[in-house]
Design an enzyme around this catalytic site. Structure first.
Site, PDB file in Angstrom:
ATOM      1  N   HIS A 158      -3.440  -5.025   0.544  1.00  0.00           N
ATOM      2  CA  HIS A 158      -3.208  -5.425   1.761  1.00  0.00           C
ATOM      3  C   HIS A 158      -3.106  -6.922   1.942  1.00  0.00           C
ATOM      4  O   HIS A 158      -3.905  -7.534   2.378  1.00  0.00           O
ATOM      5  CB  HIS A 158      -4.031  -4.830   2.886  1.00  0.00           C
ATOM      6  CG  HIS A 158      -3.624  -3.511   3.262  1.00  0.00           C
ATOM      7  ND1 HIS A 158      -2.737  -2.676   4.328  1.00  0.00           N
ATOM      8  CD2 HIS A 158      -4.148  -2.114   2.590  1.00  0.00           C
ATOM      9  CE1 HIS A 158      -2.790  -1.587   4.125  1.00  0.00           C
ATOM     10  NE2 HIS A 158      -3.517  -1.228   3.419  1.00  0.00           N
TER      11      HIS A 158
ATOM     12  N   GLU B 288      -1.373  -8.694   3.926  1.00  0.00           N
ATOM     13  CA  GLU B 288      -1.231  -9.406   5.312  1.00  0.00           C
ATOM     14  C   GLU B 288      -2.637  -9.539   5.703  1.00  0.00           C
ATOM     15  O   GLU B 288      -2.824 -10.455   6.695  1.00  0.00           O
ATOM     16  CB  GLU B 288      -0.695  -8.130   6.214  1.00  0.00           C
ATOM     17  CG  GLU B 288      -1.430  -7.248   6.568  1.00  0.00           C
ATOM     18  CD  GLU B 288      -1.396  -5.943   5.659  1.00  0.00           C
ATOM     19  OE1 GLU B 288      -2.139  -4.773   5.790  1.00  0.00           O
ATOM     20  OE2 GLU B 288      -1.020  -6.122   4.228  1.00  0.00           O
TER      21      GLU B 288
ATOM     22  N   CYS C  50       0.795  -1.199  -0.100  1.00  0.00           N
ATOM     23  CA  CYS C  50      -0.055  -0.152  -0.107  1.00  0.00           C
ATOM     24  C   CYS C  50       0.937   1.230   0.036  1.00  0.00           C
ATOM     25  O   CYS C  50       1.646   1.724  -0.946  1.00  0.00           O
ATOM     26  CB  CYS C  50      -1.041  -0.072   1.397  1.00  0.00           C
ATOM     27  SG  CYS C  50      -2.369   1.141   0.956  1.00  0.00           S
TER      28      CYS C  50
END
Length: 251
Positions: A220, A222, A118
């Site tokens: 994102h 994660e 990001c």
């Protein structure tokens, strides 16, 4: 992968006002989900707080790592790409911008594997001379990438065939991702290539072919790492190769 051979991955972190117990003070932190994704992928996570830095310090830090992840966070200072701030642009975190810029330059010089997430993708583009679209709704007419309020939105990204990203994703031509951003890459920096776009043309992934592993995504990963850890496995595996090569060269 044995413990001694696990690569050390540095993750940049926030520097914000934070509360814990009776304390309310500036602190460096990073959501657990980031470094948990690294350890689950076989790496050793080390957090890198924003701090005063020059080229020598950045080089010293990079020499202690096998890989680098630039994490999400506040908007990059528009002054870094020659623009005035949009009303929606965050107050600059100039210390973090300077720190990550120096780390990126040192990582590229040393061919250290890196992954941008990001803000990390935007930081890479700016560091190499590109610009940022400061508020996507002004351009695409919707908030499909940034609902705010801590809510991630799902968007599809078309993956460029033959790219490093395509290889990491097993040749998939598209991937559903979790988005939380109101900015995106504008003018692409020299040396970067686009490896993923939204169906509206917004750049969603870039890579730097001049290094062995330099990938950055606007989304994102994660947030999905428990179900889809391919990007984290990719940077950890690249870091393991880097570690092995460096160890062999020193013998």
């Amino acid at each position: 992968m044995g413990t001694s051979s696990r690569p050390i991955i540095g993750l940049t972190s926030y520097l914000e006002q934070a509360q814990t117990g009776v304390w309310d003070l500036p602190a460096s932190f990073l959501p657990k989900i980031y470094f948990e994704a690294v350890t689950d992928a076989g790496g050793i996570a080390v957090l890198l707080p924003p701090q005063p830095v020059d080229a020598e310090i950045a080089s010293s830090l990079i020499h202690g790592l096998d890989g680098l992840i630039l994490t999400g966070g506040k908007d990059v200072d528009p002054a870094r790409y020659g623009q005035e701030p949009h009303p929606t642009t965050d107050v600059p975190r100039k210390d973090r911008d300077a720190f990550e810029d120096a780390l990126l330059r040192a990582a590229i010089d040393e061919n250290l594997p890196f992954l941008g997430i990001c803000r990390g993708a935007q930081m890479l583009n700016v560091a190499l001379g590109g610009t940022i679209i400061q508020h996507l709704p002004d351009v695409i007419g919707s908030s499909r990438y940034g609902a705010g309020g801590g809510t991630f939105l799902v968007n599809d990204v078309a993956v460029e065939p033959g790219s490093e990203l395509s290889s990491l994703l097993g040749g998939d031509s598209s991937v559903a991702v979790k988005s939380y951003h109101h900015q995106a890459i504008g003018d692409l920096a020299e040396g970067l290539v686009v490896s993923g776009r939204g169906d509206d043309g917004v750049i969603q992934a870039v890579e730097l072919p001049s290094v062995d592993f330099g990938v950055a995504v606007q989304w994102h990963p994660e947030e999905d790492a428990k179900e889809d850890a391919r990007l984290f496995r990719g940077v950890v595996e690249a870091a393991a190769r880097y570690r092995a090569q460096r160890s062999g060269a020193s013998e």
